[in-house]
Design a protein around this motif. Structure first.
Motif, PDB file in Angstrom:
ATOM      1  N   ASN A 224      28.053  32.670  32.459  1.00 44.64           N
ATOM      2  CA  ASN A 224      27.855  33.351  33.738  1.00 44.64           C
ATOM      3  C   ASN A 224      27.878  34.874  33.577  1.00 44.64           C
ATOM      4  O   ASN A 224      28.329  35.599  34.469  1.00 44.64           O
ATOM      5  N   CYS A 227      26.217  37.292  36.399  1.00 46.03           N
ATOM      6  CA  CYS A 227      26.731  37.413  37.765  1.00 46.03           C
ATOM      7  C   CYS A 227      28.247  37.601  37.815  1.00 46.03           C
ATOM      8  O   CYS A 227      28.840  37.507  38.888  1.00 46.03           O
ATOM      9  N   TYR A 228      28.866  37.866  36.661  1.00 50.85           N
ATOM     10  CA  TYR A 228      30.322  37.982  36.625  1.00 50.85           C
ATOM     11  C   TYR A 228      30.718  39.360  36.115  1.00 50.85           C
ATOM     12  O   TYR A 228      30.086  39.909  35.208  1.00 50.85           O
ATOM     13  N   TYR A 242      27.721  45.130  37.357  1.00 49.38           N
ATOM     14  CA  TYR A 242      27.107  43.972  36.728  1.00 49.38           C
ATOM     15  C   TYR A 242      26.011  44.411  35.754  1.00 49.38           C
ATOM     16  O   TYR A 242      25.489  45.521  35.835  1.00 49.38           O
ATOM     17  N   GLU A 256      30.348  37.035  41.297  1.00 53.78           N
ATOM     18  CA  GLU A 256      31.739  36.711  41.041  1.00 53.78           C
ATOM     19  C   GLU A 256      32.432  37.879  40.353  1.00 53.78           C
ATOM     20  O   GLU A 256      31.792  38.671  39.657  1.00 53.78           O
ATOM     21  N   PHE A 257      33.740  37.997  40.547  1.00 56.08           N
ATOM     22  CA  PHE A 257      34.520  39.010  39.843  1.00 56.08           C
ATOM     23  C   PHE A 257      35.970  38.567  39.743  1.00 56.08           C
ATOM     24  O   PHE A 257      36.425  37.719  40.516  1.00 56.08           O
ATOM     25  N   LYS A 258      36.684  39.158  38.778  1.00 52.77           N
ATOM     26  CA  LYS A 258      38.126  38.923  38.644  1.00 52.77           C
ATOM     27  C   LYS A 258      38.827  40.029  39.419  1.00 52.77           C
ATOM     28  O   LYS A 258      38.673  41.216  39.106  1.00 52.77           O
ATOM     29  N   GLU A 297      39.897  34.557  40.398  1.00 49.97           N
ATOM     30  CA  GLU A 297      38.451  34.568  40.197  1.00 49.97           C
ATOM     31  C   GLU A 297      37.792  34.397  41.563  1.00 49.97           C
ATOM     32  O   GLU A 297      37.959  33.371  42.223  1.00 49.97           O
ATOM     33  N   GLU A 299      34.553  34.378  44.259  1.00 48.63           N
ATOM     34  CA  GLU A 299      33.132  34.055  44.393  1.00 48.63           C
ATOM     35  C   GLU A 299      32.672  34.453  45.796  1.00 48.63           C
ATOM     36  O   GLU A 299      33.246  34.003  46.788  1.00 48.63           O
ATOM     37  N   CYS A 314      38.609  31.853  46.123  1.00 47.78           N
ATOM     38  CA  CYS A 314      39.326  32.637  45.117  1.00 47.78           C
ATOM     39  C   CYS A 314      40.407  31.735  44.540  1.00 47.78           C
ATOM     40  O   CYS A 314      41.207  31.155  45.302  1.00 47.78           O
TER      41      CYS A 314
END
Length: 353
Positions: A224, A227-228, A242, A256-258, A297, A299, A314
């Motif tokens: 991914n 998109c991450y 990104y 998505e991201f952390k 995580e 979304e 999340c």
């Protein structure tokens, strides 16, 4: 792909060469169409501040559907079949964007692009002289007239000025028929140069942001990687970068991201420096706190109609749900409290389980 055939000892005629050129162009056009589709595509053509009140356009290409030959190609006639043609801007150019002459006013300029086919390379060519083969004619029939020697696919760039208006209320004009909108350039009264933040791609500009050499390998799809990203913002104001960069928000886009921080209430998100937009829950209501946790995580899906990012989930965070209306729907805490008559009743109710 078609190929012209000639033979040993044959008296070569011009259509053999012309058809060779034509067949090769059609083959390349069909290959480009299979990869890019039939909608216009822009590649390169970066727009940056130029010297003074100009915008600098870098070299690049435009791909646009056009007739194989809208006008006769030497001895070959018109061919109106549509193919995806390439127009090239081989060298950078600068386009003027003058400032308005009235204080407090601004103008938005549209940089628009179009494929154009132009016959160039005019030369006076030698032609066969049947009455005296040793001395060729100068031009057709010996008249000394020139002939075009190159049919060029050009990437034409043009600037269209919008109406002057009070700063903040000016509008970028729409592209002319057959042209493709690429950039909007805002110029305010008193400016002597164009600031970089005043140049931006117009909504829907069809730039090719990921070419085949940079296309993701299977491993990047599996992990991914497209998109991450990792959150670089603050609590309640999330941001991430990104690769490739997100340049425009598209309805249904999922990113998505952390998360670096938990949210304590309403929250926003901005990918790659784009406009800050609200994050809402699955029930389309503002966040209340605890839906995003530090290290979770996250979304998100862009919802164009709501002009917001919808939190799909999340890890470790609370999930916002709509009011249950059917027997197997999840219920919200507020619904439970209303059903059991308040927190004391809820405590009693839980104690009986």
């Amino acid at each position: 792909m078609d190929r012209a055939t000639v033979y040993n000892g044959e008296e070569l005629i011009e259509t053999d060469i012309l058809n060779g050129n034509k067949f090769a162009m059609i083959g390349l056009a069909k290959l480009a169409q299979a990869v890019l589709g039939t909608a216009p595509v822009l590649q390169g053509l970066a727009c940056t501040p130029g010297t003074g009140l100009t915008a600098a356009i870098a070299a690049g290409q435009v791909y646009q559907m056009a007739a194989v030959d809208a006008t006769p190609y030497s001895s070959l006639g018109v061919d109106s079949r549509q193919v995806l043609k390439q127009g090239i801007l081989a060298d950078p150019i600068a386009v003027p964007v003058p400032a308005p002459g009235t204080a407090g006013k601004s103008i938005n300029y549209l940089v628009q692009v179009q494929f154009q086919e132009v016959d160039t390379g005019a030369l006076v060519l030698p032609f066969y002289n049947a009455s005296n083969p040793a001395i060729p004619y100068s031009g057709p029939g010996g008249l000394g007239t020139s002939s075009m020697t190159i049919r060029s696919g050009k990437c034409a760039v043009q600037v269209k000025a919008g109406a002057m208006a009070s700063t903040g209320s000016q509008v970028t004009p729409t592209p002319d028929a057959g042209w493709i909108g690429a950039y909007s350039v805002q110029v305010d009264y008193g400016m002597t140069t164009v600031p970089a933040p005043n140049i931006a791609p117009v909504a829907g500009a069809p730039f090719l942001t990921l070419a085949l050499p940079q296309a993701a390998p299977l491993s990047q799809v599996q992990n991914n990687g497209l998109c991450y990203a990792v959150d670089a913002g603050a609590a309640n104001a999330y941001a991430a970068a990104y690769s490739p960069a997100v340049t425009v928000l598209t309805d249904g886009m999922v990113l998505e991201f952390k998360a670096a921080n938990a949210n304590t209430g309403t929250a926003t998100f901005s990918p790659d420096g784009l406009a800050v937009k609200a994050i809402i829950g699955g029930a389309h209501a503002p966040l209340q706190g605890g839906e995003i946790v530090a290290g979770g995580e996250v979304e998100l899906m862009w919802h164009a109609t709501l002009n917001s990012w919808v939190l799909l989930g999340c890890t470790g965070g609370a999930l916002q749900v709509g009011a249950a209306t059917q027997s197997r729907h999840a219920v919200s805490l507020s619904q439970v409290l209303s059903l059991v008559g308040g927190m004391n009743s809820l405590s009693y109710f839980m104690g009986q389980l």
